[in-house]
Motif scaffolding. Structure first.
Motif, PDB file in Angstrom:
ATOM      1  N   GLY A   1      41.642 -27.432 -71.775  1.00 25.00           N
ATOM      2  CA  GLY A   1      40.530 -28.544 -72.206  1.00 25.00           C
ATOM      3  C   GLY A   1      38.877 -27.472 -72.397  1.00 25.00           C
ATOM      4  O   GLY A   1      37.711 -29.155 -72.992  1.00 25.00           O
ATOM      5  N   VAL A   2      38.855 -26.481 -72.809  1.00 28.94           N
ATOM      6  CA  VAL A   2      37.425 -26.600 -72.895  1.00 28.94           C
ATOM      7  C   VAL A   2      37.375 -26.069 -74.430  1.00 28.94           C
ATOM      8  O   VAL A   2      35.718 -26.969 -74.506  1.00 28.94           O
ATOM      9  N   ALA A   3      38.420 -26.027 -75.479  1.00 25.69           N
ATOM     10  CA  ALA A   3      37.919 -25.856 -76.887  1.00 25.69           C
ATOM     11  C   ALA A   3      38.036 -28.078 -76.920  1.00 25.69           C
ATOM     12  O   ALA A   3      37.459 -27.870 -77.388  1.00 25.69           O
ATOM     13  N   GLU A   4      38.610 -28.506 -76.178  1.00 26.08           N
ATOM     14  CA  GLU A   4      38.291 -30.158 -76.462  1.00 26.08           C
ATOM     15  C   GLU A   4      36.922 -30.644 -76.816  1.00 26.08           C
ATOM     16  O   GLU A   4      36.203 -31.219 -77.534  1.00 26.08           O
ATOM     17  N   THR A   5      36.219 -30.188 -75.021  1.00 29.76           N
ATOM     18  CA  THR A   5      35.088 -30.038 -75.501  1.00 29.76           C
ATOM     19  C   THR A   5      33.606 -29.846 -75.667  1.00 29.76           C
ATOM     20  O   THR A   5      33.176 -30.869 -76.873  1.00 29.76           O
ATOM     21  N   ALA A   6      34.449 -28.471 -76.020  1.00 26.13           N
ATOM     22  CA  ALA A   6      33.247 -27.693 -77.165  1.00 26.13           C
ATOM     23  C   ALA A   6      33.607 -28.682 -78.465  1.00 26.13           C
ATOM     24  O   ALA A   6      32.638 -28.659 -79.441  1.00 26.13           O
ATOM     25  N   ALA A   7      34.969 -29.414 -79.170  1.00 23.75           N
ATOM     26  CA  ALA A   7      35.579 -29.980 -80.099  1.00 23.75           C
ATOM     27  C   ALA A   7      33.898 -31.405 -80.502  1.00 23.75           C
ATOM     28  O   ALA A   7      33.366 -31.402 -81.040  1.00 23.75           O
ATOM     29  N   LYS A   8      34.413 -31.600 -79.361  1.00 26.66           N
ATOM     30  CA  LYS A   8      33.605 -33.123 -79.179  1.00 26.66           C
ATOM     31  C   LYS A   8      31.625 -32.930 -79.032  1.00 26.66           C
ATOM     32  O   LYS A   8      31.229 -33.859 -79.932  1.00 26.66           O
ATOM     33  N   ASN A   9      31.237 -31.648 -78.293  1.00 27.45           N
ATOM     34  CA  ASN A   9      29.850 -31.939 -78.153  1.00 27.45           C
ATOM     35  C   ASN A   9      29.972 -31.326 -79.920  1.00 27.45           C
ATOM     36  O   ASN A   9      28.634 -31.596 -80.530  1.00 27.45           O
ATOM     37  N   ALA A  10      30.614 -30.877 -80.595  1.00 28.10           N
ATOM     38  CA  ALA A  10      29.708 -29.423 -81.578  1.00 28.10           C
ATOM     39  C   ALA A  10      29.957 -31.302 -82.838  1.00 28.10           C
ATOM     40  O   ALA A  10      29.471 -31.360 -84.629  1.00 28.10           O
ATOM     41  N   ALA A  11      30.576 -31.985 -83.209  1.00 30.24           N
ATOM     42  CA  ALA A  11      31.040 -33.163 -83.333  1.00 30.24           C
ATOM     43  C   ALA A  11      29.987 -34.316 -83.122  1.00 30.24           C
ATOM     44  O   ALA A  11      29.166 -34.685 -84.573  1.00 30.24           O
ATOM     45  N   ASP A  12      29.991 -33.931 -81.791  1.00 23.57           N
ATOM     46  CA  ASP A  12      28.275 -35.021 -81.793  1.00 23.57           C
ATOM     47  C   ASP A  12      27.225 -34.785 -82.140  1.00 23.57           C
ATOM     48  O   ASP A  12      26.130 -35.133 -82.683  1.00 23.57           O
ATOM     49  N   GLN A  13      27.330 -33.294 -82.271  1.00 23.40           N
ATOM     50  CA  GLN A  13      25.424 -32.169 -82.850  1.00 23.40           C
ATOM     51  C   GLN A  13      25.812 -32.217 -84.320  1.00 23.40           C
ATOM     52  O   GLN A  13      24.426 -32.009 -84.456  1.00 23.40           O
ATOM     53  N   TYR A  14      27.115 -31.564 -84.606  1.00 23.40           N
ATOM     54  CA  TYR A  14      26.382 -31.542 -85.841  1.00 23.40           C
ATOM     55  C   TYR A  14      26.834 -32.696 -86.845  1.00 23.40           C
ATOM     56  O   TYR A  14      26.810 -31.825 -88.413  1.00 23.40           O
ATOM     57  N   GLY A  15      27.891 -33.176 -86.607  1.00 18.47           N
ATOM     58  CA  GLY A  15      28.613 -33.905 -87.223  1.00 18.47           C
ATOM     59  C   GLY A  15      29.723 -33.596 -88.145  1.00 18.47           C
ATOM     60  O   GLY A  15      30.062 -33.944 -88.604  1.00 18.47           O
ATOM     61  N   ILE A  16      30.187 -32.010 -87.541  1.00 16.65           N
ATOM     62  CA  ILE A  16      31.474 -31.831 -87.740  1.00 16.65           C
ATOM     63  C   ILE A  16      32.695 -32.506 -88.422  1.00 16.65           C
ATOM     64  O   ILE A  16      32.705 -33.182 -86.950  1.00 16.65           O
ATOM     65  N   GLN A  17      33.893 -32.117 -89.244  1.00 16.29           N
ATOM     66  CA  GLN A  17      34.727 -32.201 -88.100  1.00 16.29           C
ATOM     67  C   GLN A  17      35.749 -31.996 -87.403  1.00 16.29           C
ATOM     68  O   GLN A  17      36.042 -30.599 -87.751  1.00 16.29           O
ATOM     69  N   VAL A  18      36.717 -32.448 -86.913  1.00 14.84           N
ATOM     70  CA  VAL A  18      37.627 -31.455 -86.021  1.00 14.84           C
ATOM     71  C   VAL A  18      38.973 -31.711 -86.518  1.00 14.84           C
ATOM     72  O   VAL A  18      40.034 -32.902 -86.499  1.00 14.84           O
ATOM     73  N   ALA A  19      39.377 -30.466 -86.711  1.00 10.41           N
ATOM     74  CA  ALA A  19      40.581 -29.984 -88.016  1.00 10.41           C
ATOM     75  C   ALA A  19      42.184 -30.100 -86.204  1.00 10.41           C
ATOM     76  O   ALA A  19      42.626 -30.444 -86.498  1.00 10.41           O
ATOM     77  N   GLY A  20      41.407 -29.428 -84.885  1.00 10.32           N
ATOM     78  CA  GLY A  20      42.205 -30.136 -83.902  1.00 10.32           C
ATOM     79  C   GLY A  20      41.346 -28.394 -83.144  1.00 10.32           C
ATOM     80  O   GLY A  20      40.545 -28.192 -83.184  1.00 10.32           O
ATOM     81  N   VAL A  21      42.392 -28.821 -81.995  1.00 12.38           N
ATOM     82  CA  VAL A  21      42.126 -27.705 -80.704  1.00 12.38           C
ATOM     83  C   VAL A  21      43.067 -27.410 -79.988  1.00 12.38           C
ATOM     84  O   VAL A  21      44.505 -27.561 -80.671  1.00 12.38           O
TER      85      VAL A  21
ATOM     86  N   ASP B   1      33.169 -21.530 -75.024  1.00 13.66           N
ATOM     87  CA  ASP B   1      33.094 -21.589 -73.790  1.00 13.66           C
ATOM     88  C   ASP B   1      31.351 -21.910 -74.006  1.00 13.66           C
ATOM     89  O   ASP B   1      31.276 -22.919 -72.906  1.00 13.66           O
ATOM     90  N   VAL B   2      30.621 -21.510 -75.071  1.00 17.10           N
ATOM     91  CA  VAL B   2      29.454 -22.290 -74.705  1.00 17.10           C
ATOM     92  C   VAL B   2      29.009 -23.728 -75.174  1.00 17.10           C
ATOM     93  O   VAL B   2      28.261 -24.747 -74.500  1.00 17.10           O
ATOM     94  N   LEU B   3      29.551 -23.654 -76.711  1.00 22.08           N
ATOM     95  CA  LEU B   3      29.617 -25.139 -76.990  1.00 22.08           C
ATOM     96  C   LEU B   3      30.561 -25.868 -75.829  1.00 22.08           C
ATOM     97  O   LEU B   3      29.773 -26.966 -75.358  1.00 22.08           O
ATOM     98  N   GLY B   4      31.463 -25.605 -74.651  1.00 20.74           N
ATOM     99  CA  GLY B   4      31.723 -26.728 -73.672  1.00 20.74           C
ATOM    100  C   GLY B   4      31.433 -26.345 -72.814  1.00 20.74           C
ATOM    101  O   GLY B   4      31.674 -27.118 -71.899  1.00 20.74           O
ATOM    102  N   GLY B   5      30.616 -25.705 -72.517  1.00 18.85           N
ATOM    103  CA  GLY B   5      29.082 -26.134 -71.581  1.00 18.85           C
ATOM    104  C   GLY B   5      29.842 -24.909 -70.460  1.00 18.85           C
ATOM    105  O   GLY B   5      28.941 -25.469 -68.846  1.00 18.85           O
ATOM    106  N   THR B   6      30.626 -24.359 -70.145  1.00 16.77           N
ATOM    107  CA  THR B   6      31.003 -23.490 -69.618  1.00 16.77           C
ATOM    108  C   THR B   6      30.895 -22.131 -69.224  1.00 16.77           C
ATOM    109  O   THR B   6      30.708 -20.993 -67.875  1.00 16.77           O
ATOM    110  N   ALA B   7      29.742 -22.204 -70.236  1.00 22.50           N
ATOM    111  CA  ALA B   7      28.936 -20.564 -70.256  1.00 22.50           C
ATOM    112  C   ALA B   7      27.835 -21.088 -70.577  1.00 22.50           C
ATOM    113  O   ALA B   7      27.368 -21.925 -71.571  1.00 22.50           O
ATOM    114  N   GLN B   8      26.475 -20.925 -69.980  1.00 22.88           N
ATOM    115  CA  GLN B   8      25.658 -20.309 -71.239  1.00 22.88           C
ATOM    116  C   GLN B   8      25.388 -20.578 -71.984  1.00 22.88           C
ATOM    117  O   GLN B   8      25.434 -18.454 -71.945  1.00 22.88           O
TER     118      GLN B   8
END
Length: 244
Positions: A113-133, A191-198
């Motif tokens: 679940g963390v990688a999915e959240t990290a991917a979504k956050n990265a896509a929202d913030q940087y506009g990258i394409q998510v190839a997979g998680v 973990d940082v991108l996914g919000g589970t680590a600061q």
């Protein structure tokens, strides 16, 4: 680019900007070719003393950057060289900021679940394409399946966050199957991108002491403090040996 040797391990003298330039060239080079990146920190060196496989894959890496201030200290003490830092988090953010929507990223690691959240956050913030998680909780018997999944995703960049040693060995062993232009063992970046680590405060990052902040602020990391002390002792012992 100059390559040093620290404790039988390579270390490239390269700035963050130079690192981003080089990785950008690899990402869009035709034909595609796989490249592995190791962000060296004191724990890697301590761990490598008892893991020959870890030593092998670090030596086979295409690029080895100084992640922690401890590595800068070791290079100064043992090689008399000032080595700039290129930490994993800064490399990942720099690539996403530079390449945005042109960059396809696969997020591999952390708990389900963390990688999915990290991917979504990265896509929202940087506009990258998510190839997979894919989460990082799988055994070696599943390595080939996961490697083929990443290969078929067409990712430009693989972020592998499965813990020191495991992530680097996976990237190197399966590099030809993965056929991903840039593969980085990125530790807790997912973990940082996914919000589970600061992320450590900016002032600690500027001073290069964010690892002290992480240990002090998270009880789960307290067991890492002895490794840092062991690293300092290794450096001091090696320096005495070189003077003898």
């Amino acid at each position: 680019m100059t390559r040093l040797r620290l404790f039988d391990l390579p270390l490239d003298v390269i700035t963050l900007d130079q690192t981003l330039d080089r990785l950008g060239e690899w990402i869009y080079r035709t034909p595609r070719a796989p490249h592995t990146v190791v962000t060296l920190n004191p724990e890697f060196i301590v761990q490598s003393r008892t893991q020959p496989d870890f030593v092998t894959v670090i030596n086979q890496a295409d690029l080895v950057t100084a992640d922690g201030v401890g590595i800068v200290y070791a290079a100064r003490q043992l090689a008399g060289t000032e080595v700039p830092r290129a930490p994993g988090m800064d490399i990942v953010r720099g690539l996403m900021e530079r390449h945005g929507r042109d960059l396809r990223v696969f997020f591999l690691g952390a708990k389900p679940g963390v990688a999915e959240t990290a991917a979504k956050n990265a896509a929202d913030q940087y506009g990258i394409q998510v190839a997979g998680v894919h989460h990082g909780y799988f055994g070696p018997e599943e390595d080939q399946r996961v490697a083929e999944l990443i290969r078929d995703s067409g990712a430009h960049l693989l972020l592998t966050g499965m813990g020191a040693g495991r992530q680097e060995i996976f990237n190197q062993y399966w590099r030809q199957v993965l056929n991903t232009p840039v593969m980085i063992g990125c530790g807790g970046v997912i973990d940082v991108l996914g919000g589970t680590a600061q992320l450590a405060p900016e002032w600690t990052r500027r001073m290069g002491v964010e690892f002290i902040w992480r240990i002090a602020s998270d009880r789960r990391r307290w067991n890492r403090a002895p490794k840092l002390l062991q690293f300092v002792r290794l450096v001091q012992a090696q320096k005495r040996k070189q003077k003898a």
